[in-house]
Structures are given as structure tokens and as C-alpha cells.
Write an enzyme that holds these catalytic residues in place. Structure first.
Site, mmCIF file in Angstrom:
data_model
loop_
_atom_site.group_PDB
_atom_site.id
_atom_site.type_symbol
_atom_site.label_atom_id
_atom_site.label_comp_id
_atom_site.label_asym_id
_atom_site.label_seq_id
_atom_site.Cartn_x
_atom_site.Cartn_y
_atom_site.Cartn_z
ATOM 1 N N ASP A 33 0.811 -1.229 0.000
ATOM 2 C CA ASP A 33 0.000 0.000 0.000
ATOM 3 C C ASP A 33 0.842 1.276 0.000
ATOM 4 O OD1 ASP A 33 -1.891 -2.023 0.577
ATOM 5 O OD2 ASP A 33 -1.883 -1.553 2.710
ATOM 6 N N GLU A 203 -11.085 -0.953 -3.290
ATOM 7 C CA GLU A 203 -10.361 -0.271 -2.205
ATOM 8 C C GLU A 203 -9.236 0.582 -2.812
ATOM 9 O OE1 GLU A 203 -9.183 -3.749 -0.102
ATOM 10 O OE2 GLU A 203 -7.521 -4.195 -1.438
#
Length: 320
Positions: A33, A203
Site C-alpha cells: 500500500d 479499495e
């Protein structure tokens, strides 16, 4: 004798020359991420420490002057500084405002409004911290429009307004941050959180502006498997509506799998664009075995993003 020494020295030079490309992954360790930023002519990457949720209690950062040589800044924040957080510190997003650095993060992986956790914000005087809790509680601690409060991204619009864009569980919200980053400014209709979920969204939202258009990017599919992708949409406003264009980042089974949850950096002087993302090395079965990588990103003549080619080489050395 002197000539002999010179010849030996010259022959040895290639052995000590610095790498000219970043290589992928760009630094060792399991990290996911990644949010990339540019602060004071230095590239920074802020990733999730990719481990079991109960071990995700801190975050490291990495900096580079040239995209090739990276310096690790360990534990710029941990749960000792965030009293309400106890696990699953995820997907940092950082922005500089008024000489301070604000780090937004998700914590605790809450599954309902009855649990403590959500999106927090920490502040520091330097990009490598140490970061301290800004408001002493989560900034977003409930499910609005069915969006799990995770995967936050802070976006600064061209008019100076800052937005929080976030959401898991296939729903994405946008909200106007107030000047102190401790709350929100209501929309004209009195609401705070506006849903802007595009088709296919799962997401990991990210947004940037190019030639007056708003590019909204996200990850879709399952993060633990091979079917993880980055897709995007375009709109005339950060509030949308966003029209899905398609996928631009995916796995290459000859290089790596599970490519996704990215960010984008732009060297405006050279007009170079880079996508920073995580992927899983071939043969890795553990879902948390993700590594941070970088590759070039480009656009066609109509402004659409070209499919990204994931590589082992990474990108060329480039100083700001």
C-alpha cells in the site's frame, strides 16, 4: 608503476559504479500500500508494514534523492503514540500543510460501528517523524455509505481545498477536510460524506489532476490473490461523477502477481510520471508477502493512461 595503478583503477571502476535503475522491489522487506510523495526535492515512500494484523503496529518510511538509493526511516509512528490503535495500521497517506506533515492512516480493521478504530491523523515537524496523534481519536470511526473506514487518501484540489477520499468493502467516500484537519466541512446539502464509488471499485483510492481532468484510481479484486488490479476513471470534478475507463496495472505471471494498491508521483520539471505499487514475488504463497515496486506511467495523445508494464528493472535514476 603509476601507469599500472591507473590501469587497475580504471578496470575496477565498473565494479563500484552505482546502479542506474531502481530495480524492483525498490527496497527490501515486506511492504504494501505505498504512498509516494515529493518533499523538498526528495522522493518519499510511506508503506504498510505487511504482516499479520496484530504485528502491524508501526510504520516505516523510505527516502531517496534519485529513485535508486533508498534510506530507511524506521518506526516513524507506532501504536504507543496512538492510544486508540492496537493493530492493523494501514495504508498511510501524507501531506504537507503550513510547514507540518500530516499522516493519515487506518487502524484496527473495524468491522462495525461498535468497535473502536477507523481513520486517524498524526502530525510531525519532519517527514520522517516522529508522528504524534493529532486529535486523540479517530477522524472517521463509523461506516458511512457502507464504506469501511480504511484506505485513506488526502487530495489537495487546485483551489486549495483538501479532501479525504477513503473506503473499503467496495464503497468510496469523499469529504471536505477543515483547515485544522480535525474535522470536516459540510457540503451544500448539509451532508459530510458523499459516495463517489465508481464501477468495479474495491479499495485503495488515489486521485490526481492532469490537464484540468480529475483522474480517480483504485484497486479491485482480491488483495491476497492474483486477481488484483488498478483501474481508473475520469471526471471534471473531485466529486465526480466518474466514468470508468479501465484497468492499467495487472500481474505479469513471468514477473510477479497481485499488483495493486498504488500511488502516483509526478516529476513536473521533466514531466515524468511514476506508479508506485506493491506486488507479490513469484512463488510466494503468504498473502502478506508483498513488496514495493515502481514503474513508469504514461499517457496517450487523448489523455488516457497507457497500460503499465511491470518490470524487474524498475525506473531510471532521476534527480529532482
Amino acid at each position: 608503476m603509476k601507469l599500472h595503478r591507473i590501469i587497475v583503477f580504471l578496470l575496477a571502476l565498473p565494479l563500484f559504479s552505482q546502479a542506474q535503475t531502481s530495480g524492483n522491489p525498490i527496497f527490501p522487506g515486506w511492504y504494501a500500500d505505498p504512498e509516494a510523495q515529493i518533499f523538498d526535492k526528495t522522493y518519499w515512500v510511506y508503506p504498510t508494514y505487511s504482516a499479520k494484523y496484530k504485528e502491524q503496529v508501526f510504520m516505516d518510511a523510505f527516502s531517496s534523492k534519485d529513485l535508486v538509493t533508498w534510506t530507511k526511516h524506521p518506526k516513524i509512528i507506532d501504536t504507543s503514540a496512538i492510544k486508540w490503535a492496537n493493530k492493523a495500521m494501514w495504508a498511510p497517506s501524507i501531506i504537507k500543510k503550513d510547514g507540518k506533515y500530516y499522516l493519515f492512516f487506518g487502524a484496527n480493521d473495524i468491522q462495525s460501528d461498535n468497535e473502536v478504530g477507523g481513520i486517524g491523523v498524526a502530525v510531525a515537524n519532519k517527514p520522517d517523524g516522529p508522528f504524534k496523534d493529532h486529535i486523540g481519536k479517530p477522524l472517521v470511526d463509523k461506516f458511512y455509505n457502507k464504506a469501511q473506514p480504511i484506505d485513506q487518501f488526502v487530495f489537495k484540489d487546485k483551489d486549495g481545498q483538501y479532501y479525504l477520499i477513503y473506503g473499503g468493502w467496495s464503497h468510496c467516500n469523499i469529504a471536505k477536510l477543515n483547515n485544522d484537519f480535525n474535522g470536516f466541512v459540510p457540503n451544500a446539502d448539509g451532508t459530510i460524506f458523499k459516495e463517489i464509488t465508481p464501477e468495479g471499485y474495491t479499495e485503495g483510492p488515489f486521485m490526481f489532476i492532469r490537464n484540468g481532468k480529475y483522474y480517480f484510481m483504485w484497486s479491485e479484486g482480491g488483495w491476497t490473490g492474483p486477481d488484483y488490479y488498478v483501474a481508473y476513471a475520469i471526471a471534471d470534478s473531485p466529486m465526480g461523477p466518474f466514468k470508468r475507463i479501465g484497468r492499467i496495472l495487472k500481474q505479469d505471471t513471468s514477473i510477479a502477481t497481485g499488483a495493486g494498491h498504488h500511488s502516483v508521483i509526478h516529476d513536473a520539471k521533466k514531466d515524468l510520471w511514476y506508479i508506485v505499487y506493491h506486488r507479490r514475488p513469484l512463488g510466494e504463497k503468504d498473502g502478506n508477502h508483498r513488496a514495493t515496486c515502481i514503474d513508469e506511467m504514461s499517457f496517450d495523445k487523448d489523455g488516457f493512461i497507457n497500460p503499465v508494464k511491470i518490470t524487474k528493472e524498475g525506473v531510471k535514476k532521476s534527480k529532482l
